[in-house]
Design a protein around this motif. Structure first.
Motif, PDB file in Angstrom:
ATOM      1  N   ARG A 204       0.858  -1.196   0.000  1.00 53.24           N
ATOM      2  CA  ARG A 204       0.000   0.000   0.000  1.00 53.24           C
ATOM      3  C   ARG A 204       0.896   1.249   0.000  1.00 53.24           C
ATOM      4  O   ARG A 204       0.677   2.195  -0.763  1.00 53.24           O
ATOM      5  CB  ARG A 204      -0.897  -0.014   1.247  1.00 53.24           C
ATOM      6  CG  ARG A 204      -2.157   0.809   1.082  1.00 53.24           C
ATOM      7  CD  ARG A 204      -3.064   0.754   2.308  1.00 53.24           C
ATOM      8  NE  ARG A 204      -3.324  -0.579   2.809  1.00 53.24           N
ATOM      9  CZ  ARG A 204      -3.034  -1.002   4.049  1.00 53.24           C
ATOM     10  NH1 ARG A 204      -2.462  -0.208   4.925  1.00 53.24           N
ATOM     11  NH2 ARG A 204      -3.321  -2.244   4.421  1.00 53.24           N
ATOM     12  N   ALA A 207       2.474   1.633  -3.479  1.00 60.08           N
ATOM     13  CA  ALA A 207       1.535   2.093  -4.511  1.00 60.08           C
ATOM     14  C   ALA A 207       1.268   3.598  -4.360  1.00 60.08           C
ATOM     15  O   ALA A 207       1.210   4.334  -5.354  1.00 60.08           O
ATOM     16  CB  ALA A 207       0.240   1.293  -4.426  1.00 60.08           C
ATOM     17  N   ARG A 213      -2.025   2.719  -8.940  1.00 63.68           N
ATOM     18  CA  ARG A 213      -3.159   1.954  -8.415  1.00 63.68           C
ATOM     19  C   ARG A 213      -3.198   0.621  -9.128  1.00 63.68           C
ATOM     20  O   ARG A 213      -3.161   0.568 -10.350  1.00 63.68           O
ATOM     21  CB  ARG A 213      -4.471   2.713  -8.665  1.00 63.68           C
ATOM     22  CG  ARG A 213      -4.622   3.940  -7.787  1.00 63.68           C
ATOM     23  CD  ARG A 213      -5.841   4.732  -8.227  1.00 63.68           C
ATOM     24  NE  ARG A 213      -7.066   3.966  -8.072  1.00 63.68           N
ATOM     25  CZ  ARG A 213      -7.794   3.962  -6.966  1.00 63.68           C
ATOM     26  NH1 ARG A 213      -7.433   4.681  -5.934  1.00 63.68           N
ATOM     27  NH2 ARG A 213      -8.900   3.242  -6.893  1.00 63.68           N
TER      28      ARG A 213
END
Ligand SMILES: NC(=O)c1ccc[n+]([C@@H]2O[C@H](COP(=O)([O-])OP(=O)(O)OC[C@H]3O[C@@H](n4cnc5c(N)ncnc54)[C@H](OP(=O)(O)O)[C@@H]3O)[C@@H](O)[C@H]2O)c1
Length: 253
Positions: A204, A207, A213
């Motif tokens: 996470r 990204a 995404r």
């Protein structure tokens, strides 16, 4: 005494900063690898191939310390295991008094081919002819970055309970440079990054930092390997160091 240090793999992710830290500490440095890329002023490149032993005898002439930061995933047996035996033999013949190598936290608990080679490398050093030091570290930020970039190219972001404690190799390199000049000390205390994080948390973070995404892809913690990694086998909270965590490293790299 000024040590003359041969840094094997001294052009790599870990080796290059080791060379820099050794030069900063006033050591004479030979950089040993197949290719002479990334060799800083002040260090001398000497070509060797651990997989064949080519060049090792000449390259170690005059060295008092060897720091082995070479690596090969596909050729781990040839480079890390047989290559280490060749390096120890050539080092002993050249009068090297300290062989220092880098290894990985938790390799005895996680059954992977590459880790079996790292264990065999450690065993070769421990039973070898040269007084040694071995430092075990956690995964480098670059390794995670590479793995997550590769997954992103397939449109996915891996998630899961696997635990990692990634570290900036510059911090490991500074510890190695100190250890190289301190003399043989056997098994050194381990070194790991500032935070233990799950694959979900790390991917996470990656990204968001990279602005990519991707579809979350759960990676189950199955089997002995998956369970060990989810239980934190590759981490050592007691070995936590300061330095950049993954998010800070992504921001500055
Ligand atoms: N990456 C991680 O997350 C991590 C974590 C903990 C410990 N470690 C350990 O740290 C060490 C270095 O890893 P790294 O990621 O810095 O590796 P790396 O960036 O891939 O660098 C590998 C180095 O080894 C040299 N090399 C490869 N094959 C060779 C051969 N046959 N003969 C001589 N030199 C050779 C390369 O130069 P040439 O290709 O020009 O020969 C390069 O200088 C490894 O022992 C690894 O197990 C890595």
């Amino acid at each position: 005494m000024t040590e003359t240090v041969a840094v094997v793999g001294g052009t790599g992710t870990l080796g290059a900063p080791v060379v820099r830290h050794l030069l900063d500490r006033g050591a004479s440095v030979f950089v040993l690898s197949r290719n002479a890329t990334n060799v800083p002023a002040g260090a001398e490149h000497r070509r060797v191939d651990l997989a064949s032993g080519e060049g090792l005898g000449a390259a170690l002439a005059g060295a008092t310390v060897v720091v082995d930061t070479a690596n090969s995933n596909k050729g781990a047996e040839d480079v890390l295991v047989a290559g280490t035996r060749r390096l120890l033999e050539a080092g002993a013949a050249a009068g090297v008094g300290h062989h220092l190598a880098i290894s990985i936290i938790g390799i005895d608990q996680v059954p992977m081919k590459y880790y079996r080679a790292k264990l065999a490398q450690e065993a070769a050093i421990e039973s070898g002819p040269i007084p040694f030091s071995i430092l075990r570290a956690s995964q480098f930020h670059q390794l995670l970055d590479m793995a997550l970039s590769a997954a992103a190219r397939f449109g996915v972001r891996p998630t899961g309970a696997a635990k990692v404690q990634p570290i900036d190799p510059d911090v490991v390199a500074a510890r190695l440079a100190d250890a190289a000049l301190a003399g043989p000390a056997g098994r050194l205390s381990e070194i790991a990054g500032p935070k233990v994080q799950t694959l979900s948390e790390l991917s996470r973070t990656w990204a968001a930092a990279r602005g990519k995404r991707r579809l979350p892809l759960p990676v189950p913690s199955w089997g002995k390997m998956g369970k060990a990694v989810a239980a934190g086998a590759l981490c050592n909270p007691a070995a936590t160091t300061a330095g950049k965590d993954f998010e800070e490293w992504l921001r500055h790299e």
